[in-house]
Design an enzyme around this catalytic site. Structure first.
Site, PDB file in Angstrom:
ATOM      1  N   HIS A  13      17.982  74.411  -5.308  1.00 36.68           N
ATOM      2  CA  HIS A  13      18.289  75.697  -5.944  1.00 36.68           C
ATOM      3  C   HIS A  13      18.405  76.766  -4.856  1.00 36.68           C
ATOM      4  O   HIS A  13      17.532  76.841  -3.982  1.00 36.68           O
ATOM      5  CB  HIS A  13      17.172  76.053  -6.940  1.00 36.68           C
ATOM      6  CG  HIS A  13      17.392  77.341  -7.651  1.00 36.68           C
ATOM      7  ND1 HIS A  13      18.346  77.481  -8.643  1.00 36.68           N
ATOM      8  CD2 HIS A  13      16.807  78.556  -7.511  1.00 36.68           C
ATOM      9  CE1 HIS A  13      18.333  78.737  -9.079  1.00 36.68           C
ATOM     10  NE2 HIS A  13      17.413  79.401  -8.410  1.00 36.68           N
ATOM     11  N   ARG A  38      24.846  71.685 -15.023  1.00 38.35           N
ATOM     12  CA  ARG A  38      24.552  71.505 -16.457  1.00 38.35           C
ATOM     13  C   ARG A  38      23.041  71.340 -16.647  1.00 38.35           C
ATOM     14  O   ARG A  38      22.351  70.877 -15.744  1.00 38.35           O
ATOM     15  CB  ARG A  38      25.268  70.259 -16.981  1.00 38.35           C
ATOM     16  CG  ARG A  38      26.769  70.306 -16.854  1.00 38.35           C
ATOM     17  CD  ARG A  38      27.424  71.101 -17.953  1.00 38.35           C
ATOM     18  NE  ARG A  38      28.870  71.161 -17.774  1.00 38.35           N
ATOM     19  CZ  ARG A  38      29.686  71.638 -18.710  1.00 38.35           C
ATOM     20  NH1 ARG A  38      29.227  72.078 -19.852  1.00 38.35           N
ATOM     21  NH2 ARG A  38      30.989  71.709 -18.488  1.00 38.35           N
ATOM     22  N   ILE A  39      22.598  71.645 -17.862  1.00 38.72           N
ATOM     23  CA  ILE A  39      21.175  71.472 -18.181  1.00 38.72           C
ATOM     24  C   ILE A  39      20.981  70.057 -18.724  1.00 38.72           C
ATOM     25  O   ILE A  39      21.669  69.644 -19.657  1.00 38.72           O
ATOM     26  CB  ILE A  39      20.740  72.482 -19.256  1.00 38.72           C
ATOM     27  CG1 ILE A  39      21.087  73.921 -18.824  1.00 38.72           C
ATOM     28  CG2 ILE A  39      19.240  72.350 -19.543  1.00 38.72           C
ATOM     29  CD1 ILE A  39      20.393  74.366 -17.566  1.00 38.72           C
ATOM     30  N   LEU A  40      20.061  69.334 -18.141  1.00 41.09           N
ATOM     31  CA  LEU A  40      19.750  67.972 -18.589  1.00 41.09           C
ATOM     32  C   LEU A  40      18.616  68.050 -19.612  1.00 41.09           C
ATOM     33  O   LEU A  40      17.669  68.818 -19.429  1.00 41.09           O
ATOM     34  CB  LEU A  40      19.342  67.121 -17.388  1.00 41.09           C
ATOM     35  CG  LEU A  40      20.450  66.972 -16.333  1.00 41.09           C
ATOM     36  CD1 LEU A  40      19.887  66.379 -15.050  1.00 41.09           C
ATOM     37  CD2 LEU A  40      21.600  66.133 -16.871  1.00 41.09           C
ATOM     38  N   ASN A  77      16.138  68.453  -7.453  1.00 39.77           N
ATOM     39  CA  ASN A  77      17.225  69.429  -7.528  1.00 39.77           C
ATOM     40  C   ASN A  77      17.090  70.388  -6.364  1.00 39.77           C
ATOM     41  O   ASN A  77      16.009  70.607  -5.821  1.00 39.77           O
ATOM     42  CB  ASN A  77      17.123  70.207  -8.849  1.00 39.77           C
ATOM     43  CG  ASN A  77      18.203  71.288  -8.979  1.00 39.77           C
ATOM     44  OD1 ASN A  77      19.381  71.021  -8.753  1.00 39.77           O
ATOM     45  ND2 ASN A  77      17.775  72.502  -9.309  1.00 39.77           N
TER      46      ASN A  77
HETATM   47  C1  GRF Z   1      24.234  75.051  -3.930  1.00 40.02           C
HETATM   48  O1  GRF Z   1      23.774  76.268  -3.332  1.00 40.02           O
HETATM   49  C2  GRF Z   1      23.339  74.675  -5.085  1.00 40.02           C
HETATM   50  O2  GRF Z   1      21.980  74.966  -4.862  1.00 40.02           O
HETATM   51  C3  GRF Z   1      23.885  75.569  -6.164  1.00 40.02           C
HETATM   52  O3  GRF Z   1      25.279  75.540  -6.002  1.00 40.02           O
HETATM   53  C4  GRF Z   1      25.571  75.250  -4.634  1.00 40.02           C
HETATM   54  C5  GRF Z   1      26.383  73.993  -4.633  1.00 40.02           C
HETATM   55  O4  GRF Z   1      27.324  74.078  -3.636  1.00 40.02           O
HETATM   56  N1  GRF Z   1      23.491  75.116  -7.471  1.00 40.02           N
HETATM   57  P1  GRF Z   1      28.268  72.796  -3.327  1.00 40.02           P
HETATM   58  O5  GRF Z   1      28.985  72.458  -4.606  1.00 40.02           O
HETATM   59  O6  GRF Z   1      27.371  71.679  -2.903  1.00 40.02           O
HETATM   60  O7  GRF Z   1      29.165  73.283  -2.216  1.00 40.02           O
END
Ligand code: GRF
Length: 193
Positions: A107, A89-91, A105
């Site tokens: 990514h 979600r966007i905070l 975060n």
């Molecule tokens: C991760 O690659 C994260 O960077 C991305 O979604 C994945 C999350 O995987 N936003 P999980 O839910 O921790 O298995």
């Protein structure tokens, strides 16, 4: 160092943090795990004996009210660090400002390339040969904020989004654990509290 982790899905990234804390590879405590919905990630927290909470947008009148509700829930645990680990979600700016400097975060792409909710798919579609993962401070704009660490992952010709994302996640989990451990160690003696 008190950590609150926010998740939205399977929580394999969270699991890496739980394991690292459990094995004292991160001198800190995960005091709670929160999510925007019921998900496997919350179950992982419960299995590890960590408090969990869900703040579903459907329970609030609008996006701003949901942000306030989540902010209150997170703040209630007095976190020294908030980690977004697959939180989708966007905070809003008020939330980010409340935790500025202590919210990070992860990514699954090499920011600033391929920001947003489909970083793996976008990288694959663009035909890059190298992608990876980024751990960064959260700033008001999506996937912006000071970059703390990155890891490169090669794209294979046979990759589809799922296979590439799974391979990125292996490297990403290690990157996040190392980055959180470094933050905890940099905090000094109070780190283990
Ligand atoms: C991760 O690659 C994260 O960077 C991305 O979604 C994945 C999350 O995987 N936003 P999980 O839910 O921790 O298995």
């Amino acid at each position: 160092m008190r950590i609150v982790v926010l998740v939205s899905g399977s929580g394999s990234t969270l699991q890496a943090l739980l394991d690292a804390v459990g094995e004292q590879r991160i001198p800190a405590q995960i005091v709670a795990v929160g999510a925007d919905q019921q998900c496997r990630g919350l179950q992982r927290a419960e299995e590890a004996g960590v408090q969990s909470f869900a703040v579903p947008p459907s329970a609030f009148a609008d996006r701003a009210a949901w942000n306030r509700g989540l902010q209150r829930a997170v703040d209630g645990f007095a976190p020294d660090l908030v980690v977004l680990a697959g939180f989708m979600r966007i905070l809003d700016e008020q939330f980010v400002a409340a935790f500025q400097g202590r919210i990070i975060n992860t990514h699954p792409a090499l920011l600033p390339s391929f920001p947003g909710a489909h970083g793996v798919r976008d990288a694959l579609a663009h035909g890059v040969k190298i992608t990876g993962a980024t751990v960064h401070h959260v700033a008001p704009a999506v996937d912006a904020g000071e970059i703390l660490a990155q890891v490169a992952v090669a794209v294979r010709p046979e990759d589809d989004e799922a296979s590439l994302h799974e391979r990125i996640k292996v490297a990403e989990r290690e990157l996040l654990v190392d980055t959180v451990a470094r933050i905890a160690l940099d905090r000094g003696p109070s780190a283990a509290s």
